[in-house]
Structures are given as C-alpha cells and as structure tokens.
Design an enzyme around this catalytic site. Structure first.
Site, PDB file in Angstrom:
ATOM      1  N   TYR A  56     -18.688 -52.453 -61.234  1.00  0.00           N
ATOM      2  CA  TYR A  56     -19.658 -52.143 -62.339  1.00  0.00           C
ATOM      3  C   TYR A  56     -20.732 -51.523 -61.983  1.00  0.00           C
ATOM      4  O   TYR A  56     -21.378 -50.684 -62.707  1.00  0.00           O
ATOM      5  CB  TYR A  56     -19.854 -53.723 -63.107  1.00  0.00           C
ATOM      6  CG  TYR A  56     -20.491 -53.942 -64.244  1.00  0.00           C
ATOM      7  CD1 TYR A  56     -20.297 -53.334 -65.438  1.00  0.00           C
ATOM      8  CD2 TYR A  56     -22.101 -53.914 -63.940  1.00  0.00           C
ATOM      9  CE1 TYR A  56     -21.085 -53.406 -66.435  1.00  0.00           C
ATOM     10  CE2 TYR A  56     -22.890 -54.236 -64.934  1.00  0.00           C
ATOM     11  CZ  TYR A  56     -22.447 -53.647 -66.451  1.00  0.00           C
ATOM     12  OH  TYR A  56     -23.418 -53.785 -67.630  1.00  0.00           O
ATOM     13  N   LYS A  60     -22.647 -48.290 -63.499  1.00  0.00           N
ATOM     14  CA  LYS A  60     -24.073 -48.411 -64.202  1.00  0.00           C
ATOM     15  C   LYS A  60     -24.937 -47.077 -63.357  1.00  0.00           C
ATOM     16  O   LYS A  60     -25.743 -46.660 -63.881  1.00  0.00           O
ATOM     17  CB  LYS A  60     -24.533 -49.366 -64.255  1.00  0.00           C
ATOM     18  CG  LYS A  60     -23.573 -50.301 -65.120  1.00  0.00           C
ATOM     19  CD  LYS A  60     -23.659 -49.726 -66.672  1.00  0.00           C
ATOM     20  CE  LYS A  60     -22.778 -50.527 -67.587  1.00  0.00           C
ATOM     21  NZ  LYS A  60     -22.790 -49.803 -68.983  1.00  0.00           N
TER      22      LYS A  60
END
Length: 77
Positions: A56, A60
């Site tokens: 994740y 990002k």
C-alpha cells in the site's frame, strides 16, 4: 513482509495502474480545453514506512512521484 505476488499485483493495479490510466485519459481532454486541475488524494503512507502496509505504501509513494512528474511535464499546458 508476507504478501503473495498475486496480492501485490492486485494492490498495484488497483491503486497505481488505475491512477496512471485515469491520468492518461484526463490529460488530452484537459489540454484540448486549455487546462484544468487533477487532484490526487494520497496518504501519509507515501512518506512513512509501515511494515504491515508495504505494498500500500509503495503504491501511494508511486502516486506521489507520478503526480510530481505529471505536474512538471504537463504544467505548462
């Protein structure tokens, strides 16, 4: 880091590849109209490492980098 390659690809495709596809769809239309704004929503995970959120965080951080690159490249348009 315990994550399957399948899950890695799923998160990358959802968070980063989809973002890339949308940017490339929006830019030509914005350029035809003489400008516009793209607002990207990131996460603190772009800047901070979280051991249980590696994929994740990677997506990002990728969005942050891609946003900066597009702003630099497309800004004059």
């Amino acid at each position: 880091m315990e994550i399957s390659l399948e899950l890695w690809h799923q998160v990358i495709d959802t968070n980063l590849t989809a973002f890339f596809v949308l940017l490339n769809a929006a830019y030509p239309e914005m350029k035809k109209r003489g400008g516009g704004k793209i607002i990207n929503i990131g996460s603190m995970a772009s800047h901070l490492g979280h051991g249980n959120m590696a994929v994740y965080g990677a997506t990002k951080a990728g969005i942050l980098g891609l946003t900066k690159a597009c702003a630099s490249s497309w800004g004059p348009d």
